[in-house]
Design a protein around this motif. Structure first.
Motif, short mmCIF file in Angstrom:
data_model
loop_
_atom_site.label_atom_id
_atom_site.label_comp_id
_atom_site.label_asym_id
_atom_site.label_seq_id
_atom_site.Cartn_x
_atom_site.Cartn_y
_atom_site.Cartn_z
N SER A 262 14.66 44.80 21.73
CA SER A 262 13.34 44.37 21.27
C SER A 262 13.35 42.87 21.03
CB SER A 262 12.96 45.11 19.98
OG SER A 262 11.89 44.48 19.32
N LYS A 263 12.28 42.18 21.49
CA LYS A 263 12.16 40.75 21.24
C LYS A 263 12.04 40.46 19.75
CE LYS A 263 8.57 40.09 23.90
NZ LYS A 263 8.43 41.37 24.59
N SER A 264 11.28 41.32 19.04
CA SER A 264 11.04 41.06 17.62
C SER A 264 12.28 41.34 16.78
CB SER A 264 9.86 41.89 17.13
OG SER A 264 10.12 43.28 17.29
N LYS A 265 13.07 42.34 17.18
CA LYS A 265 14.31 42.64 16.45
C LYS A 265 15.42 41.66 16.78
CE LYS A 265 13.76 47.67 15.96
NZ LYS A 265 14.37 48.98 16.33
N GLY A 266 15.40 41.16 18.02
CA GLY A 266 16.47 40.26 18.44
C GLY A 266 17.78 40.97 18.67
N ASN A 267 17.75 42.30 18.91
CA ASN A 267 19.00 43.02 19.18
C ASN A 267 19.36 42.90 20.65
OD1 ASN A 267 16.75 44.58 19.94
ND2 ASN A 267 17.86 46.50 19.73
N GLY A 268 20.59 43.27 20.97
CA GLY A 268 21.05 43.11 22.34
C GLY A 268 21.41 41.66 22.63
N LEU A 269 21.66 41.38 23.88
CA LEU A 269 22.07 40.04 24.30
C LEU A 269 20.87 39.16 24.60
CD1 LEU A 269 24.94 40.75 26.86
CD2 LEU A 269 25.17 39.61 24.68
N THR A 270 20.98 37.90 24.26
CA THR A 270 19.99 36.93 24.71
C THR A 270 20.47 36.31 26.02
OG1 THR A 270 21.00 35.02 23.61
CG2 THR A 270 19.48 36.37 22.29
N ILE A 271 19.55 35.65 26.69
CA ILE A 271 19.90 34.96 27.93
C ILE A 271 21.01 33.95 27.68
CG2 ILE A 271 19.02 33.32 29.63
CD1 ILE A 271 16.29 34.78 29.33
N ASP A 272 20.84 33.13 26.64
CA ASP A 272 21.83 32.08 26.36
C ASP A 272 23.20 32.66 26.02
OD1 ASP A 272 20.10 30.02 26.85
OD2 ASP A 272 19.45 29.82 24.77
N GLU A 273 23.21 33.81 25.34
CA GLU A 273 24.50 34.42 24.99
C GLU A 273 25.25 34.85 26.24
OE1 GLU A 273 23.62 36.23 20.53
OE2 GLU A 273 23.01 37.37 22.29
N THR B 219 26.74 31.91 28.02
CA THR B 219 27.85 31.27 27.35
C THR B 219 29.18 31.79 27.87
OG1 THR B 219 26.56 30.95 25.32
CG2 THR B 219 28.95 30.91 25.09
N TYR B 220 29.19 33.03 28.34
CA TYR B 220 30.45 33.69 28.70
C TYR B 220 30.56 34.06 30.17
CZ TYR B 220 30.36 34.12 23.64
OH TYR B 220 30.27 33.84 22.30
N ALA B 221 29.52 33.83 30.96
CA ALA B 221 29.58 34.28 32.35
C ALA B 221 28.55 33.52 33.18
CB ALA B 221 29.32 35.79 32.43
N PRO B 222 28.77 33.43 34.48
CA PRO B 222 27.81 32.75 35.35
C PRO B 222 26.53 33.54 35.52
CG PRO B 222 29.59 33.71 36.66
CD PRO B 222 29.97 33.89 35.21
N THR B 223 25.47 32.84 35.86
CA THR B 223 24.16 33.48 36.02
C THR B 223 24.19 34.57 37.09
OG1 THR B 223 23.59 31.68 37.51
CG2 THR B 223 22.84 31.49 35.25
N GLU B 224 25.01 34.38 38.11
CA GLU B 224 25.04 35.36 39.19
C GLU B 224 25.50 36.73 38.71
OE1 GLU B 224 25.61 31.24 40.81
OE2 GLU B 224 26.53 32.42 39.20
N SER B 225 26.38 36.76 37.71
CA SER B 225 26.83 38.05 37.18
C SER B 225 25.69 38.76 36.46
CB SER B 225 28.01 37.85 36.23
OG SER B 225 27.64 37.08 35.09
N LEU B 226 24.82 38.00 35.82
CA LEU B 226 23.65 38.58 35.16
C LEU B 226 22.69 39.13 36.20
CD1 LEU B 226 21.85 39.17 32.75
CD2 LEU B 226 21.15 36.78 32.75
N ALA B 227 22.48 38.39 37.28
CA ALA B 227 21.61 38.87 38.35
C ALA B 227 22.16 40.15 38.97
CB ALA B 227 21.45 37.79 39.42
N LEU B 228 23.48 40.25 39.11
CA LEU B 228 24.10 41.47 39.62
C LEU B 228 23.78 42.65 38.70
CD1 LEU B 228 26.06 43.10 41.43
CD2 LEU B 228 27.90 42.35 39.91
#
Length: 552
Positions: A305-316, A319-328
């Motif tokens: 949920s955006k309002s709860k802020g749970n889970g991972l954010t884009i920036d998080e 911080t630990y992996a390339p964007t391509e891994s997120l797209a995968l």
């Protein structure tokens, strides 16, 4: 608008033929759009839309919607041989009232006086850099989409309502008010039906978005009449940003006003899809093609949920992996609910580079099913990755390295000629591995002391490694470890057969190695790790474990 334009596709007869047969989900969705215009002339453009509700900071699910829409758009371009113009519109419903204060803002009390005001009127709680809370959240979304290189146009509901771009469709809603109410009322509870209206007026006195019943709807004049919060009767034009539509009518009305051909949304919208479509049709439009994806869950299995802020954010994630891994991660099984938390990152990174390495060896049918074709819009880069992300994580763990230079010392010795200059992508992964290890692996590491059998096995392993040349490769080291395990009854697996016909080796042997030497439950192939770390270093690590230094 993003300055990045679609990458030119190199279309060949083989590629187009394979695309027409591909079972990859973006091509399946793109074929729906092709069938939509069978027997009809193509329009001036095909419009893809992605919606965003800026009630909170954008999360990875928001990015996923844009990424997946882009994948379908690229598949459509191939199927139509890039002859039909396309556009992707990212539409922010930033005129929505702030119904509750998000949990992840710095000062909740600061926002309390602005409850129910449009998000583009609520002040920015993050230092006041932007004109409003809505502007701030829109900027956060656009920053990442631009960084990733998406080709899109950004649209603000506030701008569209206030500029008059929605005036015609708002007048049409007034004209067909009864038809829309006939669609909506059966979907509502008795109490809600009594006060429902598709129009949400903005109070001219308080500036709040009002959920009030309509006393009159004058289609000819294009006005609505209602009681304001103080009980005074007010008549407002439906045009010029003085009202907005409830979210379900807004979906259908926007599709008609903009001529949307394709929009995807999460499973939570699934039950309302027929409502959106019916309203669109009632207003004289044709509903777009849909793709309903499953929701992302946090580590506790709860919806992000955006309002709860749970889970991972884009920036998080970045911080630990390339964007391509997120797209995968977005490409894989979009109709399956997936947990989205830090533990999924290493596997996503590993799989991305595995798919990338396989791509040049594949024919067109296989390539179009390979995620990297979709991630890179048909132009995957050629990357040499001599060391996997999993090996890097275990190398950091074993060496306690905290800077890239230390890790590169191991890598360069293991792979002569490989350096940060020759392999910048590997250098990027080295930095990610150090950060991920420090924040997530190191705090959870638990070393254990070996029992008598395990200690004897480790001594035998060290002795055997000592017989190998210092530059032995991973395969030779792995075979040496297997030979040691086969001679120990605890690690013999009689359900397996060794190359010589004797018992195979139980996975418990390698689990023991990683538990005792690395402080983790599992790791990559031992031979590959020891070759990278170095035989002498591996033997020294075993010695430290036998002395109890790692547990201490």
């Amino acid at each position: 608008m993003s300055e990045t334009r679609p990458t030119p596709l190199t279309l060949t007869p083989e590629l187009v033929a394979a695309a027409r047969e591909s079972k990859a989900w973006p091509f399946e969705e793109a074929r729906k759009i092709v069938r939509r215009y069978e027997g009809r002339a193509w329009p001036a453009e095909i419009l893809f839309e992605s919606g965003y509700g800026p009630s909170g900071l954008p999360h990875i699910g928001t990015f996923g919607e844009v990424a997946r829409s882009t994948m379908v758009r690229n598949a459509f371009r191939v199927l139509t041989e890039d002859k039909v113009p396309t556009r992707l519109l990212c539409f922010s419903d930033d005129m929505d009232g702030m119904r509750k204060i998000p949990d992840n803002v710095p000062d909740r009390a600061f926002l309390e006086p602005y409850l129910h005001q449009p998000l583009t009127v609520v002040p920015d709680p993050f230092g006041g850099k932007y004109a409003s809370f809505g502007h701030h959240n829109n900027a956060m979304l656009r920053r990442f989409l631009d960084t990733f290189g998406f080709d899109y146009e950004f649209a603000s509901a506030t701008d569209y309502y206030k500029s008059g771009r929605f005036d015609d469709i708002l007048r049409r809603v007034a004209e067909r008010y009864d038809a829309i109410m006939a669609i909506m009322l059966p979907t509502l509870g008795e109490e809600r039906r009594a006060t429902y209206s598709p129009f949400l007026p903005i109070s001219p006195k308080t500036g709040r978005v009002l959920y009030v019943p309509m006393k009159r709807v004058d289609a000819e004049a294009g006005t609505i009449t209602f009681d304001d919060e103080d009980g005074e009767e007010v008549t407002l034009p439906v045009t010029g940003g003085r009202v907005k539509l409830q979210w379900k009518p807004d979906f259908g009305a926007r599709w008609v006003a903009l001529g949307v051909d394709f929009e995807m949304f999460g499973k939570d919208h699934g039950p309302n899809m027929m409502v959106y479509d019916s309203i669109c049709a009632a207003l004289g439009g044709r509903p777009p093609e849909h793709f309903v994806y499953e929701l992302f869950l946090d580590e506790n299995g709860e919806k992000i949920s955006k309002s709860k802020g749970n889970g991972l954010t884009i920036d998080e994630w970045l911080t630990y992996a390339p964007t391509e891994s997120l797209a995968l991660y977005m490409f894989q099984k979009p109709r399956t609910a997936k947990k989205l938390y830090f533990d999924v990152i290493p596997r996503a990174v590993e799989e991305y580079y595995q798919f990338l390495a396989a791509y040049p060896r594949q024919d067109w049918k296989e390539r179009l099913g390979n995620p990297v074709w979709h991630i890179h819009a048909g132009n995957p880069p050629v990357v040499d990755m001599p060391v996997s992300f999993g090996l890097l994580l275990n190398l950091v763990s074993a060496s306690n390295a905290h800077d890239k230079a230390v890790l590169w010392g191991f890598i360069s010795r293991h792979a002569p000629g490989v350096s940060p200059q020759t392999h910048p992508e590997l250098d990027r992964l080295v930095g990610f591995a150090i950060r991920y290890f420090d924040d997530f692996v190191k705090p959870s590491k638990v070393f254990r002391a070996p029992d008598a059998v395990e200690a004897e096995a480790l001594r035998a392993l060290s002795d055997r490694l000592g017989t190998l040349p210092s530059d032995a490769n991973g395969e030779a080291i792995q075979n040496a470890a297997l030979d040691v395990a086969r001679g120990i009854e605890r690690y013999q697996d009689h359900a397996k057969k060794s190359p010589t016909g004797g018992p195979g080796v139980s996975v418990a042997f390698f689990q023991m190695i990683y538990q005792v030497l690395i402080g983790q439950e599992r790791g990559p192939r031992f031979g590959s790790f020891a070759a990278l770390y170095g035989i002498d270093n591996t033997r020294a690590l075993i010695e430290r474990a036998l002395k109890g230094e790692l547990v201490a």
